[in-house]
Design a protein around this motif. Structure first.
Motif, PDB file in Angstrom:
ATOM      1  N   GLU A 168     -13.881   2.996   3.563  1.00 28.59           N
ATOM      2  CA  GLU A 168     -12.804   3.870   4.030  1.00 28.59           C
ATOM      3  C   GLU A 168     -11.559   3.045   4.333  1.00 28.59           C
ATOM      4  O   GLU A 168     -10.436   3.424   3.978  1.00 28.59           O
ATOM      5  CB  GLU A 168     -13.243   4.623   5.283  1.00 28.59           C
ATOM      6  CG  GLU A 168     -14.350   5.640   5.060  1.00 28.59           C
ATOM      7  CD  GLU A 168     -14.713   6.367   6.345  1.00 28.59           C
ATOM      8  OE1 GLU A 168     -13.780   6.803   7.061  1.00 28.59           O
ATOM      9  OE2 GLU A 168     -15.910   6.515   6.638  1.00 28.59           O
ATOM     10  N   ALA A 169     -11.761   1.911   5.009  1.00 29.00           N
ATOM     11  CA  ALA A 169     -10.633   1.033   5.317  1.00 29.00           C
ATOM     12  C   ALA A 169     -10.025   0.450   4.051  1.00 29.00           C
ATOM     13  O   ALA A 169      -8.795   0.357   3.911  1.00 29.00           O
ATOM     14  CB  ALA A 169     -11.095  -0.093   6.246  1.00 29.00           C
ATOM     15  N   ALA A 170     -10.888   0.056   3.109  1.00 35.72           N
ATOM     16  CA  ALA A 170     -10.392  -0.509   1.853  1.00 35.72           C
ATOM     17  C   ALA A 170      -9.587   0.515   1.061  1.00 35.72           C
ATOM     18  O   ALA A 170      -8.550   0.193   0.464  1.00 35.72           O
ATOM     19  CB  ALA A 170     -11.563  -1.024   1.020  1.00 35.72           C
ATOM     20  N   LEU A 171     -10.066   1.753   1.055  1.00 37.24           N
ATOM     21  CA  LEU A 171      -9.350   2.820   0.355  1.00 37.24           C
ATOM     22  C   LEU A 171      -7.945   2.982   0.915  1.00 37.24           C
ATOM     23  O   LEU A 171      -6.965   3.082   0.166  1.00 37.24           O
ATOM     24  CB  LEU A 171     -10.126   4.132   0.490  1.00 37.24           C
ATOM     25  CG  LEU A 171      -9.505   5.369  -0.159  1.00 37.24           C
ATOM     26  CD1 LEU A 171      -9.460   5.219  -1.677  1.00 37.24           C
ATOM     27  CD2 LEU A 171     -10.297   6.625   0.215  1.00 37.24           C
ATOM     28  N   PHE A 172      -7.838   2.969   2.244  1.00 41.33           N
ATOM     29  CA  PHE A 172      -6.537   3.125   2.897  1.00 41.33           C
ATOM     30  C   PHE A 172      -5.635   1.933   2.589  1.00 41.33           C
ATOM     31  O   PHE A 172      -4.449   2.102   2.272  1.00 41.33           O
ATOM     32  CB  PHE A 172      -6.730   3.269   4.405  1.00 41.33           C
ATOM     33  CG  PHE A 172      -5.458   3.528   5.160  1.00 41.33           C
ATOM     34  CD1 PHE A 172      -5.033   4.829   5.400  1.00 41.33           C
ATOM     35  CD2 PHE A 172      -4.678   2.473   5.635  1.00 41.33           C
ATOM     36  CE1 PHE A 172      -3.850   5.063   6.093  1.00 41.33           C
ATOM     37  CE2 PHE A 172      -3.504   2.706   6.314  1.00 41.33           C
ATOM     38  CZ  PHE A 172      -3.087   4.013   6.556  1.00 41.33           C
ATOM     39  N   ALA A 173      -6.192   0.708   2.677  1.00 41.41           N
ATOM     40  CA  ALA A 173      -5.385  -0.494   2.436  1.00 41.41           C
ATOM     41  C   ALA A 173      -4.827  -0.520   1.027  1.00 41.41           C
ATOM     42  O   ALA A 173      -3.657  -0.862   0.803  1.00 41.41           O
ATOM     43  CB  ALA A 173      -6.227  -1.744   2.691  1.00 41.41           C
ATOM     44  N   GLY A 174      -5.660  -0.138   0.055  1.00 36.69           N
ATOM     45  CA  GLY A 174      -5.197  -0.113  -1.327  1.00 36.69           C
ATOM     46  C   GLY A 174      -4.149   0.950  -1.560  1.00 36.69           C
ATOM     47  O   GLY A 174      -3.152   0.725  -2.260  1.00 36.69           O
ATOM     48  N   ALA A 175      -4.364   2.120  -0.958  1.00 39.85           N
ATOM     49  CA  ALA A 175      -3.421   3.227  -1.136  1.00 39.85           C
ATOM     50  C   ALA A 175      -2.067   2.927  -0.515  1.00 39.85           C
ATOM     51  O   ALA A 175      -1.033   3.397  -1.006  1.00 39.85           O
ATOM     52  CB  ALA A 175      -4.000   4.505  -0.528  1.00 39.85           C
ATOM     53  N   ARG A 176      -2.068   2.127   0.557  1.00 41.51           N
ATOM     54  CA  ARG A 176      -0.812   1.791   1.251  1.00 41.51           C
ATOM     55  C   ARG A 176      -0.222   0.463   0.769  1.00 41.51           C
ATOM     56  O   ARG A 176       0.764  -0.015   1.316  1.00 41.51           O
ATOM     57  CB  ARG A 176      -1.038   1.732   2.763  1.00 41.51           C
ATOM     58  CG  ARG A 176      -1.419   3.070   3.393  1.00 41.51           C
ATOM     59  CD  ARG A 176      -0.315   4.118   3.214  1.00 41.51           C
ATOM     60  NE  ARG A 176      -0.608   5.346   3.933  1.00 41.51           N
ATOM     61  CZ  ARG A 176      -1.384   6.345   3.503  1.00 41.51           C
ATOM     62  NH1 ARG A 176      -1.965   6.226   2.304  1.00 41.51           N
ATOM     63  NH2 ARG A 176      -1.585   7.419   4.219  1.00 41.51           N
TER      64      ARG A 176
END
Length: 291
Positions: A168-176
C-alpha cells in the motif's frame, strides 16, 4: 584524524575504511545482544554494511545536531534489527559505543525496538513489521510539500515485505513520484520461520517494485561497497520515481556459526559463542587494517 574529523572534511571514505567501520558495527551488534541475553543478531549482521555506508558516506547528517532540519531521514522498518542500527549510530558518534552493552536493559535508552523519544539519531519509532515504510513515505511526501532538500531512506527485510501494508505504501510512493525516497530491501533469504521462498515467497521482488512504479537497482552483494556506492548514486540521479534497492546479503554475516543459519534470527550467543564471535571479528578487523 578521528572518523568525525575525517567526515567533516567531506572526503569520501575508502572501501577499506568502510569495511573497518562495518566490522566495528558488527562487534557492537554482538556486544549488545550478548549483554541483553536476547535480540536479533542474524538480520542485524546482514544489514551492517549498508547501515555503515548510509551513516558514514551517503546521508547528510550531523551527530552533534541530530535534529537539524535539512538532515536526511532514516527509518528502520525492520525494527527488530535495532542492534545494527544502534551500533551504526554509536560508531558514528551519536552516543557512546560503551552504551551498546545496555541494550534492552531496564532504564536503558536502547530499547528492543527503536524509539524516537529516547535515542539520539533515531528519526522514527518502529518495530511492527510493514509499518516503517509507510512512515518513510509520509516523510518523503512532507519533504515534497515543503520543497525540502532532505532525502528519506528506509530498510526493510525480505520477510517483512510479505506484509500487505508495504505494498500500500509502495503504491502511494510510486503514484506520487517520490524521488526523494529510497527503499532498501535486505534480501538475506531467511526469516524467523525459515527460507522466505518457502514461507510466503515475495519473489520476484524487483519486478514487484517495478510494477508499483519504482526505479529498481539490484545489488548482487550487499557487502560490496563499490556496488552500494553505485546503487545509491543511481538512486540520487533518478528523477520522477522512488527507488528500490534490492540487495542480496548473508544472514549472520561476519560470524561463522551464524552465517546462513535461520536459528540465529532471534537469539543471543552464550559466553562461549560470544567469545568466539568477538575473536573472529577482532581478527577480521586486524586483517582489514593490515591491507
Amino acid at each position: 584524524m578521528s572518523k568525525i574529523d575525517f567526515l567533516k572534511k567531506g572526503k569520501q571514505m575508502t572501501n577499506q575504511e568502510l569495511a573497518i567501520k562495518a566490522n566495528e558495527v558488527r562487534k557492537g551488534i554482538i556486544e549488545g545482544v550478548y549483554n541483553a541475553h536476547s535480540g536479533h543478531p542474524g538480520g542485524s549482521l546482514s544489514s551492517a554494511d549498508v547501515l555503515t555506508y548510509l551513516y558514514f558516506e551517503e546521508m547528510n547528517i550531523d551527530p552533534k545536531n541530530p535534529d537539524k532540519a535539512d538532515r536526511d531521514r532514516f527509518v528502520l522498518s525492520k525494527g527488530h534489527c535495532a542492534p545494527a542500527y544502534y551500533s551504526a549510530l554509536a560508531n558514528r558518534g551519536y552516543f557512546p559505543v560503551e552504551d551498546l552493552k545496555t541494550l534492552r536493559h531496564v532504564g536503558s535508552y536502547l530499547q528492543g525496538h527503536p524509539c524516537k523519544n529516547d535515542t539520539p539519531g533515531v528519526d522514527a519509532s518502529s518495530g511492527s513489521l510493514g509499518q516503517g515504510i509507510s512512515v518513510a513515505v509520509g516523510m518523503a511526501l512532507a519533504g515534497k510539500i515543503d520543497d525540502a532538500s532532505y532525502r528519506v531512506y528506509t530498510l526493510l527485510g525480505d520477510g517483512e515485505i510479505e506484509e500487505g501494508q508495504v505494498w500500500e505504501a509502495a503504491l502511494f510512493a510510486g503514484a506520487r513520484h517520490l524521488d526523494n525516497l529510497v527503499v532498501i530491501v535486505d534480501n538475506n533469504g531467511l526469516q524467523i520461520d525459515g527460507p522466505v521462498d518457502q514461507v510466503d515467497s515475495p519473489y520476484p521482488i524487483a519486478d514487484k517494485f517495478r510494477a508499483f512504479n519504482f526505479h529498481v537497482v539490484e545489488v548482487a552483494d550487499g557487502s560490496d561497497f563499490d556496488l552500494l556506492r553505485g546503487a545509491f548514486k543511481e538512486a540520487r540521479d533518478t528523477k520522477g520515481a522512488p527507488t528500490a534497492i534490492i540487495m542480496k546479503t548473508l544472514k549472520g554475516k561476519g560470524v561463522s556459526y551464524m552465517e546462513g543459519q535461520v536459528g540465529w534470527h532471534g537469539k543471543a550467543p552464550n559466553e562461549e559463542q560470544y567469545k568466539q564471535a568477538m575473536d573472529e571479528l577482532t581478527k577480521a578487523g586486524e586483517a582489514l587494517c593490515q591491507k
